[in-house]
Design a protein around this motif. Sequence first.
Motif, short mmCIF file in Angstrom:
data_model
loop_
_atom_site.label_atom_id
_atom_site.label_comp_id
_atom_site.label_asym_id
_atom_site.label_seq_id
_atom_site.Cartn_x
_atom_site.Cartn_y
_atom_site.Cartn_z
N VAL A 38 -31.12 -28.66 27.02
CA VAL A 38 -32.31 -27.97 27.52
C VAL A 38 -32.10 -27.61 28.98
N ASP A 39 -32.14 -26.32 29.27
CA ASP A 39 -31.90 -25.82 30.63
C ASP A 39 -33.23 -25.35 31.21
N LEU A 40 -33.77 -26.13 32.16
CA LEU A 40 -35.09 -25.84 32.70
C LEU A 40 -35.10 -24.76 33.77
N PHE A 41 -33.94 -24.50 34.37
CA PHE A 41 -33.90 -23.58 35.51
C PHE A 41 -33.10 -22.34 35.14
N PRO A 42 -33.70 -21.16 35.27
CA PRO A 42 -33.06 -19.92 34.80
C PRO A 42 -31.74 -19.63 35.49
N HIS A 43 -30.76 -19.23 34.67
CA HIS A 43 -29.46 -18.82 35.23
C HIS A 43 -29.60 -17.48 35.96
N GLU A 44 -30.33 -16.56 35.37
CA GLU A 44 -30.37 -15.20 35.88
C GLU A 44 -31.74 -14.87 36.48
N GLN A 45 -31.69 -14.17 37.60
CA GLN A 45 -32.91 -13.62 38.22
C GLN A 45 -32.50 -12.32 38.88
N HIS A 46 -32.88 -11.22 38.26
CA HIS A 46 -32.37 -9.92 38.72
C HIS A 46 -33.16 -9.36 39.90
N ASP A 47 -34.38 -9.81 40.11
CA ASP A 47 -35.13 -9.36 41.28
C ASP A 47 -34.83 -10.31 42.45
N LEU A 48 -34.36 -9.74 43.53
CA LEU A 48 -33.98 -10.55 44.69
C LEU A 48 -35.21 -11.14 45.36
N PRO A 49 -35.05 -12.32 45.99
CA PRO A 49 -36.18 -12.93 46.71
C PRO A 49 -36.71 -12.00 47.80
N ARG A 50 -38.04 -12.00 47.95
CA ARG A 50 -38.68 -11.10 48.92
C ARG A 50 -39.08 -11.80 50.21
N ASN A 51 -39.05 -13.12 50.22
CA ASN A 51 -39.45 -13.87 51.41
C ASN A 51 -38.76 -15.23 51.36
N MET A 52 -38.98 -16.04 52.40
CA MET A 52 -38.27 -17.32 52.48
C MET A 52 -38.68 -18.28 51.38
N VAL A 53 -39.94 -18.26 50.97
CA VAL A 53 -40.37 -19.15 49.89
C VAL A 53 -39.64 -18.81 48.61
N GLU A 54 -39.50 -17.52 48.32
CA GLU A 54 -38.76 -17.12 47.12
C GLU A 54 -37.27 -17.39 47.28
N VAL A 55 -36.76 -17.30 48.50
CA VAL A 55 -35.36 -17.67 48.76
C VAL A 55 -35.14 -19.14 48.41
N TRP A 56 -36.03 -20.01 48.90
CA TRP A 56 -35.91 -21.45 48.60
C TRP A 56 -36.03 -21.71 47.11
N HIS A 57 -36.93 -20.97 46.46
CA HIS A 57 -37.11 -21.13 45.01
C HIS A 57 -35.82 -20.81 44.26
N ARG A 58 -35.22 -19.67 44.58
CA ARG A 58 -33.99 -19.27 43.88
C ARG A 58 -32.85 -20.23 44.19
N ALA A 59 -32.77 -20.66 45.45
CA ALA A 59 -31.72 -21.62 45.81
C ALA A 59 -31.91 -22.94 45.07
N ARG A 60 -33.15 -23.37 44.91
CA ARG A 60 -33.43 -24.58 44.15
C ARG A 60 -32.99 -24.43 42.70
N ASP A 61 -33.31 -23.28 42.10
CA ASP A 61 -32.91 -23.04 40.71
C ASP A 61 -31.40 -23.12 40.56
N ILE A 62 -30.68 -22.48 41.47
CA ILE A 62 -29.22 -22.46 41.39
C ILE A 62 -28.66 -23.87 41.54
N THR A 63 -29.29 -24.67 42.41
CA THR A 63 -28.83 -26.04 42.61
C THR A 63 -28.97 -26.87 41.34
N HIS A 64 -30.06 -26.67 40.61
CA HIS A 64 -30.36 -27.52 39.45
C HIS A 64 -29.95 -26.92 38.11
#
Length: 370
Positions: free
Chosen positions: A241-267
């Motif tokens: 079971v993979d809880l964190f998406p591998h792909e996200q085609h829309d780039l982060p628009r602000n620092m909160v979304e940057v941290w979110h995507r970085a968190r996903d990639i980490t996990h």
Amino acid sequence: MNSFQDAVQPTSKPKMNISRQASETVLILQGGGSLGAYECGVYKSLHKHGIKFDIVAGTSIGAINATIIACAKNDPMKDLESFWLDLADGVTPPNLPYNMRSRFSAMYSAVFGNPNAFFPKWFLPSMDYFFPFLWSYLYDNTPLKNTLNKYVDFKKLRERNSPRLIVTSTDIENARPSIFDSMYDNITADHVLASAGYPFYGISWAKINGRYLWDGTLLNNTPLREVIDASPKHNKNVYLVDLFPHEQHDLPRNMVEVWHRARDITHVDKTLHTLRMSKLINRQLGLIRNMHDILDKSSLDEDSKTMFSNIQKEYHEIAQERGAIIDQIVRIQRKEDSHFLFEDADFSIDTIKNLMKNGERDAILALSEI
């Protein structure tokens, strides 16, 4: 490849069969806070399809889910669902749009905690209460231990028909994994909670056998490699079971979304290398076996026979003890329509129920594609 079909037959010794033992069915559960409700939904579908697991492994909230699956007091599917409904907060107003609901619930949990999961330190009297700069944690997870004990009977882990339970944590002092395995360890709620002390959310560490342990996700959020190391003789059919998406085609628009995507990639699941190594090892073993058979059928002098006998022994040990491969892996991957950094702290009842429903749906789709 489920077994070695060829037999190893030395010129002067009885025939030795090097056969792979029956494949094990394994469930791998990641950490991800409230997103663990999605794993509950996945398990409901797998359970309804009659899939039985030889090994259930997890880290963080995945370790807690795995524990309930492995040694629930009653029916594991029903107990796991009840556990998640217990964790759901009843304060967040129902029927709010997701973005409002998730933010309200995460904020409420951060300030007031969750009575069945964690309690803020600022509501607990302590010697260092007025010295927060000395605190090493913000939340006490004793309530989660009590909730877990409500649904599990750890004595069941010693029964022959129970799945083998493997949970992972991180040793604070040496940055190495600390693995608890029901085949060798007398696992208790303390061992499981040791896997769920996530420092970035201020959850306290645990002390087990003189070791100070944090969340297993700090080293690896998908403990497939740990399962292979713990059970190297059997091939594996894996449900992951993979809880964190591998792909996200829309780039982060602000620092909160940057941290979110970085968190996903980490996990996110990173077992592709493990799968490639499994296939490579299998090819190498096949090549070694073929070379062994050629030597076995050749005329050798006495010195060569002695050398061959030593090689044969080492070959047998490698093929028999470390030759397991992954026969099949079924991934159930959570998808998301919006990106919120603290989505894993949203315990609102609507979100918990939606996560369970989505996990059940996605598991059915994954099974239909096998």
